[in-house]
Scaffold this motif. Structure first.
Motif, short mmCIF file in Angstrom:
data_model
loop_
_atom_site.label_atom_id
_atom_site.label_comp_id
_atom_site.label_asym_id
_atom_site.label_seq_id
_atom_site.Cartn_x
_atom_site.Cartn_y
_atom_site.Cartn_z
N UNK A 1 0.83 -1.22 0.00
CA UNK A 1 0.00 0.00 0.00
C UNK A 1 0.85 1.26 0.00
N UNK A 2 2.08 1.17 0.50
CA UNK A 2 2.94 2.36 0.58
C UNK A 2 4.05 2.36 -0.48
N UNK A 3 3.91 1.50 -1.47
CA UNK A 3 4.89 1.47 -2.56
C UNK A 3 4.73 2.72 -3.42
N UNK A 4 5.84 3.40 -3.66
CA UNK A 4 5.86 4.60 -4.50
C UNK A 4 6.84 4.37 -5.65
N UNK A 5 6.34 4.47 -6.87
CA UNK A 5 7.20 4.28 -8.04
C UNK A 5 7.75 5.61 -8.51
N UNK A 6 9.07 5.67 -8.69
CA UNK A 6 9.73 6.89 -9.17
C UNK A 6 9.65 6.90 -10.69
N UNK A 7 8.46 7.07 -11.18
CA UNK A 7 8.20 6.88 -12.61
C UNK A 7 7.89 8.23 -13.24
N UNK A 8 8.82 8.73 -14.02
CA UNK A 8 8.65 10.04 -14.65
C UNK A 8 8.18 9.84 -16.10
N UNK A 9 6.90 10.13 -16.36
CA UNK A 9 6.37 9.93 -17.72
C UNK A 9 7.09 10.80 -18.74
N UNK A 10 7.20 10.30 -19.93
CA UNK A 10 7.75 11.07 -21.04
C UNK A 10 6.72 11.05 -22.18
N UNK A 11 6.36 12.23 -22.66
CA UNK A 11 5.31 12.36 -23.67
C UNK A 11 4.00 11.73 -23.18
#
Length: 387
Positions: free
Chosen positions: A341-351
């Motif tokens: 529940x506390x997982x945070x993805x360092x996911x930076x979208x591109x376009x």
């Protein structure tokens, strides 16, 4: 000469002379397909293997004559053609024993050649190596007797221990298992059990079990998180355990420096925090059985650990790009749900498009996954296409 279990395999299991294997390359491929899909029609095996029809028929006949396979009733064809007999691994051909050593418990598993198995868990908390092995031998005798197996059908023993691989058959285990650490376990255990012994660290053995009986039945790429007294893991890529150059691939605790080592998701550290808050939790086994999310100290511990946990989860995705990350070992299910529940993805979208990340999954394997994986180890090492 370094220890190797292959030199100790008994002659009845070998194909030919003293230095022969138990199965040829083509036989291993065929056995692997049948292991993965029991009851597959002999005619269907041809489409799964790069072999002619005549070669497949000859291999099946040879393996059946040696007792590795059972030929079943004919299976109606999916299209044109004649019915073809179903092919199964013969559970009575051989069996293995699997032993897993954790800080407070030992798991013992007896597995037949078709993968059927039974397990026992015994208490070894506070015991040194020799008294613990005495208890394990008693459990082995109990399992062997109840199964009706004879000693001449024992192919070998798989052994898994919490800790990382050092060299040869030496492992560096947590402090409660110091008596097992930095010694050559292979010769010691082979002498004790009068059989060849294959060794692996506990997290890798659990990942083997997950690969054979859990998410590995559906996914080919996953990371396995082993929450135990310490914290480690395993990596399965292309359906096989990735061991790495030194046998320690998936040793996720290695991501943390000295300062952050005490802020990693090791259950020993949670137990310590709970006891500081007035609870009396004396073992990982008790933590797993009795855990409650609202215990005093749990929320504070999670707040400290989650930042490092999230860095680790993102590092796993960035480096090995798995389909799933499996929460296993001895973690209580409710605690695993809290982490997810506390997982945070360092996911930076591109376009406007973000990377696909792994799906967190809680292992559904309830029995001692390390012991089951250890029992599978001799078979996967010698008869199938790897673990």
């Amino acid at each position: 000469m370094s220890y190797t279990p292959r030199h100790l395999i008994r002659a009845p299991f070998l194909r030919g002379g003293r230095n022969a294997d138990v199965a040829s390359r083509n036989e291993r491929h065929l056995l692997s397909e049948i292991h993965r899909k029991p009851g597959l029609a002999r005619a269907e095996l041809i489409s799964h293997l790069d072999l002619t029809q005549q070669s497949v028929h000859r291999l099946v006949e040879t393996l059946a004559e040696r007792g590795l396979l059972r030929i079943g009733d004919p299976v109606p064809p999916k299209g044109r053609g004649q019915p073809s007999p179903a092919v199964f691994l013969n559970p009575d051909y051989a069996y293995t024993l699997g032993i897993s050593i954790n800080t407070d418990k030992a798991g013992v598993c007896l597995m037949d050649f078709a993968g059927g198995h039974d397990t026992l868990t015994i208490d070894i908390e506070g015991l040194n190596r020799e008294p613990a092995l005495d208890r394990i031998e008693e459990a082995v005798a109990k399992l062997t007797t109840s199964s009706g197996r004879s000693e001449d059908k024992l192919f070998g023993v798989g052994f898994a221990i919490a800790g990382y691989h050092v060299t040869g058959t030496q492992y560096n285990a947590p402090l409660p298992l110091q008596d097992w650490s930095l010694i050559e376990l292979g010769p010691l255990l082979s002498g004790r059990f009068k059989a060849p012994v294959w060794l692996e660290n506990g997290a890798n053995a659990a990942a083997i079990c997950e690969n054979l009986m859990g998410v590995g039945r559906h996914l080919s790429h996953f990371a396995y998180l082993s929450f135990n007294y310490g914290f480690g893991g395993g990596v399965v890529m292309n359906g096989k355990l990735l061991r790495g150059a030194h046998g320690n691939a998936g040793e996720f605790s290695g991501m943390f420096d000295n300062e952050n080592n005490y802020k990693r998701p090791a259950l020993e550290l949670l137990i310590r925090r709970l006891n500081e808050n007035g609870l009396s939790i004396t073992s990982v086994d008790r933590l797993k059985r009795e855990f409650q999310p609202d215990w005093p100290g749990v929320a504070d511990w999670m707040d400290e650990v989650v930042p490092n946990y999230n860095r680790m989860m993102n590092a796993i995705c960035a480096i090995i790009d798995p389909q799933a990350i499996v929460f296993g070992g001895e973690i209580p299910r409710k605690l695993a749900e809290m982490f997810i529940a506390r997982t945070e993805w360092f996911n930076r979208p591109r376009y406007g498009i973000a990377r696909v990340v792994a799906k967190p999954i809680i292992s559904e394997i309830e029995r001692d996954a390390s012991a089951v994986g250890a029992a599978a180890l001799p078979f996967t090492s010698e008869f199938f296409r790897g673990s």
